[in-house]
Design a protein around this motif. Structure first.
Motif, PDB file in Angstrom:
ATOM      1  N   VAL A 104       0.870  -1.178   0.000  1.00  0.00           N
ATOM      2  CA  VAL A 104       0.000   0.000   0.000  1.00  0.00           C
ATOM      3  C   VAL A 104       0.904   1.224   0.000  1.00  0.00           C
ATOM      4  N   VAL A 105       0.583   2.186  -0.860  1.00  0.00           N
ATOM      5  CA  VAL A 105       1.359   3.418  -0.949  1.00  0.00           C
ATOM      6  C   VAL A 105       0.421   4.574  -0.639  1.00  0.00           C
ATOM      7  N   THR A 106       0.844   5.417   0.310  1.00  0.00           N
ATOM      8  CA  THR A 106       0.054   6.589   0.675  1.00  0.00           C
ATOM      9  C   THR A 106       0.958   7.816   0.689  1.00  0.00           C
ATOM     10  N   ILE A 107       0.330   8.972   0.665  1.00  0.00           N
ATOM     11  CA  ILE A 107       1.081  10.216   0.821  1.00  0.00           C
ATOM     12  C   ILE A 107       1.115  10.491   2.311  1.00  0.00           C
ATOM     13  N   ALA A 108       2.279  10.293   2.890  1.00  0.00           N
ATOM     14  CA  ALA A 108       2.463  10.448   4.331  1.00  0.00           C
ATOM     15  C   ALA A 108       3.954  10.567   4.618  1.00  0.00           C
ATOM     16  N   ASN A 109       4.277  11.044   5.822  1.00  0.00           N
ATOM     17  CA  ASN A 109       5.674  11.148   6.249  1.00  0.00           C
ATOM     18  C   ASN A 109       6.263   9.757   6.443  1.00  0.00           C
ATOM     19  N   ASP A 110       7.589   9.697   6.605  1.00  0.00           N
ATOM     20  CA  ASP A 110       8.247   8.393   6.714  1.00  0.00           C
ATOM     21  C   ASP A 110       7.882   7.607   7.971  1.00  0.00           C
ATOM     22  N   ASN A 111       7.191   8.231   8.924  1.00  0.00           N
ATOM     23  CA  ASN A 111       6.686   7.501  10.096  1.00  0.00           C
ATOM     24  C   ASN A 111       5.179   7.250   9.967  1.00  0.00           C
ATOM     25  N   ASN A 112       4.636   7.456   8.782  1.00  0.00           N
ATOM     26  CA  ASN A 112       3.230   7.282   8.432  1.00  0.00           C
ATOM     27  C   ASN A 112       2.308   8.311   9.081  1.00  0.00           C
ATOM     28  N   SER A 113       2.871   9.415   9.531  1.00  0.00           N
ATOM     29  CA  SER A 113       2.032  10.500  10.054  1.00  0.00           C
ATOM     30  C   SER A 113       1.558  11.361   8.888  1.00  0.00           C
ATOM     31  N   ALA A 114       0.493  12.096   9.124  1.00  0.00           N
ATOM     32  CA  ALA A 114      -0.102  12.923   8.068  1.00  0.00           C
ATOM     33  C   ALA A 114       0.910  13.953   7.552  1.00  0.00           C
ATOM     34  N   TRP A 115       0.891  14.162   6.253  1.00  0.00           N
ATOM     35  CA  TRP A 115       1.777  15.128   5.609  1.00  0.00           C
ATOM     36  C   TRP A 115       1.008  16.419   5.381  1.00  0.00           C
ATOM     37  N   THR A 116       1.531  17.497   5.882  1.00  0.00           N
ATOM     38  CA  THR A 116       0.955  18.825   5.630  1.00  0.00           C
ATOM     39  C   THR A 116       2.112  19.785   5.389  1.00  0.00           C
ATOM     40  N   PRO A 117       2.482  20.015   4.125  1.00  0.00           N
ATOM     41  CA  PRO A 117       3.663  20.812   3.837  1.00  0.00           C
ATOM     42  C   PRO A 117       3.481  22.300   4.128  1.00  0.00           C
ATOM     43  N   THR A 118       2.453  22.882   3.579  1.00  0.00           N
ATOM     44  CA  THR A 118       2.206  24.314   3.767  1.00  0.00           C
ATOM     45  C   THR A 118       0.715  24.551   3.613  1.00  0.00           C
ATOM     46  N   SER A 119       0.310  25.730   3.920  1.00  0.00           N
ATOM     47  CA  SER A 119      -1.082  26.114   3.721  1.00  0.00           C
ATOM     48  C   SER A 119      -1.392  26.081   2.235  1.00  0.00           C
ATOM     49  N   GLY A 120      -2.545  25.556   1.878  1.00  0.00           N
ATOM     50  CA  GLY A 120      -2.951  25.541   0.478  1.00  0.00           C
ATOM     51  C   GLY A 120      -2.532  24.300  -0.277  1.00  0.00           C
ATOM     52  N   CYS A 121      -1.982  23.296   0.389  1.00  0.00           N
ATOM     53  CA  CYS A 121      -1.585  22.051  -0.270  1.00  0.00           C
ATOM     54  C   CYS A 121      -1.788  20.905   0.712  1.00  0.00           C
ATOM     55  N   SER A 122      -2.266  19.776   0.205  1.00  0.00           N
ATOM     56  CA  SER A 122      -2.444  18.602   1.069  1.00  0.00           C
ATOM     57  C   SER A 122      -2.354  17.339   0.222  1.00  0.00           C
ATOM     58  N   ALA A 123      -2.425  16.221   0.887  1.00  0.00           N
ATOM     59  CA  ALA A 123      -2.397  14.939   0.185  1.00  0.00           C
ATOM     60  C   ALA A 123      -3.577  14.815  -0.774  1.00  0.00           C
ATOM     61  N   ALA A 124      -4.661  15.532  -0.490  1.00  0.00           N
ATOM     62  CA  ALA A 124      -5.846  15.481  -1.351  1.00  0.00           C
ATOM     63  C   ALA A 124      -5.581  16.087  -2.732  1.00  0.00           C
ATOM     64  N   ASP A 125      -4.476  16.797  -2.900  1.00  0.00           N
ATOM     65  CA  ASP A 125      -4.124  17.379  -4.196  1.00  0.00           C
ATOM     66  C   ASP A 125      -3.457  16.362  -5.123  1.00  0.00           C
ATOM     67  N   PHE A 126      -3.239  15.152  -4.638  1.00  0.00           N
ATOM     68  CA  PHE A 126      -2.498  14.149  -5.412  1.00  0.00           C
ATOM     69  C   PHE A 126      -3.283  12.847  -5.461  1.00  0.00           C
TER      70      PHE A 126
END
Length: 157
Positions: free
Chosen positions: A86-108
Motif C-alpha cells: 500500500v502506498v500513501t502520501i504520508a511522512n516516513d513515520n506514516n504520520s499525516a503530511w501537511t507541507p504548507t497552507s494551500g496544499c495537502s495529500a488530497a491534491d495528489f
C-alpha cells in the motif's frame, strides 16, 4: 575301550549342550522403551525493506504522471510471503503530511500497485513493482503545492 566310548559320549553331550546354550543366546534380546525430545526456536519474520525511485516530469495540476518504481527486499533467513503493498502520501513515520497552507495529500492521486502475492526468497531476495502519482487539477488555487516535496509511505505485508 568302554572308557573311551564313555568319554566320547561326554564330549559329544557337552558339545551338544554348549551348542544348545550358545544357539539360545543368539536369539536372546532385551526389551526396552524410551522417550526423548528436543526443542529449537523458529526465527521470527523480518520486516521487508523497501526502496523506490521516481521518474517523470515534475508534478503540476492535471499535468504529467510520475512513475514510482519500488523494490521490496526480504532480509530474513527464510522465505516470506508478500501479500500486499500500500502506498500513501504520508511522512516516513506514516504520520499525516501537511507541507504548507494551500496544499495537502488530497491534491495528489496514487494509483495503487497491482500484483499477485509472491514468496520472496531469503537473504536479500527481491520483488519489484510500480505505482503512479499525479497531481489532481482541482477547482481551487493550488499554489501552495509549488515546489512541495511529496513524501510517499510504503507499507508491505
Amino acid at each position: 575301550m568302554a572308557k573311551v566310548a564313555g568319554r566320547k559320549k561326554r564330549i559329544i553331550g557337552t558339545t551338544v549342550a554348549l551348542v544348545a546354550i550358545g544357539g539360545g543366546a543368539a536369539f536372546a534380546y532385551w526389551t526396552a522403551a524410551g522417550t526423548g525430545s528436543a526443542t529449537t526456536k523458529a526465527d521470527t519474520s523480518k520486516n521487508f525493506t523497501i526502496t523506490s525511485k521516481i521518474t517523470g516530469e515534475p508534478l503540476s495540476p492535471g499535468g504529467p504522471i510520475q512513475t514510482v518504481e519500488y523494490t521490496v527486499t526480504n532480509p530474513g533467513t527464510g522465505v516470506q510471503k508478500l501479500s500486499n503493498v500500500v502506498v500513501t502520501i504520508a511522512n516516513d513515520n506514516n504520520s499525516a503530511w501537511t507541507p504548507t497552507s494551500g496544499c495537502s495529500a488530497a491534491d495528489f492521486q496514487i494509483v495503487s500497485p497491482t500484483f499477485t502475492p509472491v514468496e520472496i526468497a531469503p537473504n536479500g531476495g527481491t520483488t519489484t513493482g510500480t505505482v503512479t502519482l499525479q497531481m489532481i487539477n482541482r477547482d481551487t488555487n493550488q499554489d501552495g503545492c509549488k515546489n512541495a516535496s511529496v513524501p510517499l509511505y510504503f507499507s508491505a505485508s
